[in-house]
Enzyme design. Structure first.
Site, mmCIF file in Angstrom:
data_model
loop_
_atom_site.group_PDB
_atom_site.id
_atom_site.type_symbol
_atom_site.label_atom_id
_atom_site.label_comp_id
_atom_site.label_asym_id
_atom_site.label_seq_id
_atom_site.Cartn_x
_atom_site.Cartn_y
_atom_site.Cartn_z
ATOM 1 N N GLY A 83 -2.103 -0.202 23.276
ATOM 2 C CA GLY A 83 -2.925 0.856 22.896
ATOM 3 C C GLY A 83 -2.300 2.453 23.248
ATOM 4 O O GLY A 83 -2.979 3.289 22.849
ATOM 5 N N TYR A 128 0.855 -1.166 -0.046
ATOM 6 C CA TYR A 128 0.183 -0.032 -0.158
ATOM 7 C C TYR A 128 0.713 1.196 0.119
ATOM 8 O O TYR A 128 0.820 1.926 -0.920
ATOM 9 C CB TYR A 128 -0.766 -0.048 1.099
ATOM 10 C CG TYR A 128 -1.667 1.014 1.429
ATOM 11 C CD1 TYR A 128 -2.842 1.383 0.241
ATOM 12 C CD2 TYR A 128 -1.970 2.086 2.257
ATOM 13 C CE1 TYR A 128 -3.863 2.260 0.370
ATOM 14 C CE2 TYR A 128 -2.857 3.033 2.433
ATOM 15 C CZ TYR A 128 -3.672 3.302 1.366
ATOM 16 O OH TYR A 128 -4.773 4.012 1.287
ATOM 17 N N ASP A 129 1.628 1.332 0.910
ATOM 18 C CA ASP A 129 2.542 2.593 1.132
ATOM 19 C C ASP A 129 3.370 2.861 -0.192
ATOM 20 O O ASP A 129 3.415 4.081 -0.528
ATOM 21 C CB ASP A 129 3.726 2.413 2.275
ATOM 22 C CG ASP A 129 2.836 2.051 3.576
ATOM 23 O OD1 ASP A 129 1.671 1.941 3.747
ATOM 24 O OD2 ASP A 129 3.691 1.950 4.657
ATOM 25 N N LYS A 174 1.402 4.031 -3.000
ATOM 26 C CA LYS A 174 1.011 5.447 -2.923
ATOM 27 C C LYS A 174 1.737 6.272 -3.425
ATOM 28 O O LYS A 174 1.594 7.428 -3.874
ATOM 29 C CB LYS A 174 0.049 5.694 -1.712
ATOM 30 C CG LYS A 174 -1.089 4.963 -1.485
ATOM 31 C CD LYS A 174 -2.287 5.498 -2.290
ATOM 32 C CE LYS A 174 -3.571 5.034 -2.094
ATOM 33 N NZ LYS A 174 -4.756 5.638 -2.818
ATOM 34 N N ARG A 184 -3.541 7.933 16.987
ATOM 35 C CA ARG A 184 -3.973 8.429 15.409
ATOM 36 C C ARG A 184 -4.861 9.612 15.905
ATOM 37 O O ARG A 184 -5.126 10.042 16.943
ATOM 38 C CB ARG A 184 -4.910 7.336 15.186
ATOM 39 C CG ARG A 184 -4.369 5.987 15.023
ATOM 40 C CD ARG A 184 -3.298 6.269 13.482
ATOM 41 N NE ARG A 184 -2.900 4.667 13.175
ATOM 42 C CZ ARG A 184 -1.668 4.106 13.680
ATOM 43 N NH1 ARG A 184 -1.284 4.709 14.580
ATOM 44 N NH2 ARG A 184 -1.470 2.914 13.411
HETATM 45 N N1 UDP Z 1 -6.686 -1.135 16.244
HETATM 46 C C1 UDP Z 1 -6.757 -1.925 17.194
HETATM 47 N N2 UDP Z 1 -7.932 -2.710 17.287
HETATM 48 C C2 UDP Z 1 -8.690 -2.903 16.418
HETATM 49 C C3 UDP Z 1 -8.195 -2.211 14.869
HETATM 50 C C4 UDP Z 1 -7.020 -1.296 15.007
HETATM 51 O O1 UDP Z 1 -6.268 -1.386 18.237
HETATM 52 O O2 UDP Z 1 -9.653 -3.645 16.385
HETATM 53 C C5 UDP Z 1 -5.340 -0.179 16.261
HETATM 54 C C6 UDP Z 1 -4.234 -0.651 14.926
HETATM 55 O O3 UDP Z 1 -3.155 -1.418 15.619
HETATM 56 C C7 UDP Z 1 -3.675 0.916 14.679
HETATM 57 C C8 UDP Z 1 -5.006 1.754 15.155
HETATM 58 O O4 UDP Z 1 -5.721 0.976 15.879
HETATM 59 O O5 UDP Z 1 -2.886 1.060 15.685
HETATM 60 C C9 UDP Z 1 -5.614 2.243 13.829
HETATM 61 O O6 UDP Z 1 -5.807 1.200 12.981
HETATM 62 P P1 UDP Z 1 -6.517 1.231 11.646
HETATM 63 O O7 UDP Z 1 -6.398 0.111 10.906
HETATM 64 O O8 UDP Z 1 -8.120 1.818 11.982
HETATM 65 O O9 UDP Z 1 -5.840 2.621 10.855
HETATM 66 P P2 UDP Z 1 -4.173 2.705 10.540
HETATM 67 O O10 UDP Z 1 -3.483 1.958 11.352
HETATM 68 O O11 UDP Z 1 -4.288 2.407 8.894
HETATM 69 O O12 UDP Z 1 -3.985 4.115 10.809
#
Ligand code: UDP
Length: 221
Positions: free
Chosen positions: A118, A56-57, A60, A122
């Site tokens: 956690g 993906y990265d 893009k 984001r």
């Molecule tokens: N994540 C999580 N639980 C979930 C789905 C995602 O803790 O059920 C975490 C994931 O590891 C990441 C963040 O939430 O650190 C955002 O994930 P997402 O896939 O929504 O977006 P991206 O990683 O592409 O920014």
């Protein structure tokens, strides 16, 4: 990779032949696991070209290189938007992203699955705000070759997000932990100074209001 590479090439070729303007939807993934925080458009990124997210990265990043080259060489009117995490009603329930997962679990009274500890962050932008930003980038004159971040600079940890979603869903916070996926970025936050300056744009919808609308959608669907 083929979709991002060939799709961008076709769109740029069409723009060259017809004089149409083209806007490529790029991504904050171009910044990878960023060493600069918040991320400005001038930052080149920290991407693992061999990792699980590389397909993906890197495709893009290819699309960005292709479009800016086509602006330079073929004089097309092309623009790039780097989209940060976006959410809102009509997200696909099973798409695996954190907001649909948390909303659905909280509404069902199940534990929310947190990847890693956690502590990763984001910044979530409500879909209406994103669309307004893209619309302005697409319609303002004089922006050929421009790349602009569109996202919400309001940054929080995934743990904090779990707390807020549970509270808004009227559920008690219950979580379980799963291993962090490979190359999961530790933090993400857009610098939106350029969007403010070029597009007079900034997000208007707070995380709480956006999550309430999203929860209402998942409750009804
Ligand atoms: N994540 C999580 N639980 C979930 C789905 C995602 O803790 O059920 C975490 C994931 O590891 C990441 C963040 O939430 O650190 C955002 O994930 P997402 O896939 O929504 O977006 P991206 O990683 O592409 O920014």
């Amino acid at each position: 990779m083929a979709v991002n590479a060939l799709g961008t090439m076709q769109a740029c070729e069409l723009a060259r032949r017809t004089g149409a303007r083209v806007v490529v939807a790029s991504t904050s993934e171009c910044y990878g696991d960023p060493l600069e925080h918040p991320q400005r458009e001038t930052y080149w990124g920290n991407v693992n070209p061999l990792g699980a997210r590389a397909c993906y990265d890197e495709s893009k990043r290819y699309a960005e290189a292709y479009l800016t080259s086509a602006v330079r060489v073929n004089a097309i009117d092309g623009r790039l938007v780097r989209i940060f995490n976006t959410y809102g009603p009509r997200l696909r329930p099973g798409d695996g992203r954190v907001i649909p997962n948390f909303c659905l679990s909280a509404l069902k009274g199940e534990a929310l699955t947190i990847f890693g500890n956690g502590g990763q962050t984001r910044s979530f932008c409500y879909v209406d705000d994103l669309i307004e930003g893209i619309y302005r980038l697409a319609t303002r004159p004089g922006l050929a070759g421009q790349v602009v971040n569109i996202g919400n600079p309001d940054e929080l940890t995934i743990r904090e997000l779990a707390q807020i979603v549970s509270e808004l869903a009227g559920a008690e916070l219950r979580t379980r932990n799963r291993p962090l996926p490979a190359d999961d970025p530790t933090r993400r936050r857009p610098d939106i100074a350029l969007a403010r300056a070029l597009l007079d744009w900034e997000p208007r919808v707070s995380l709480r209001d956006g999550l309430l609308a999203t929860l209402a959608y998942f409750r009804e669907s």
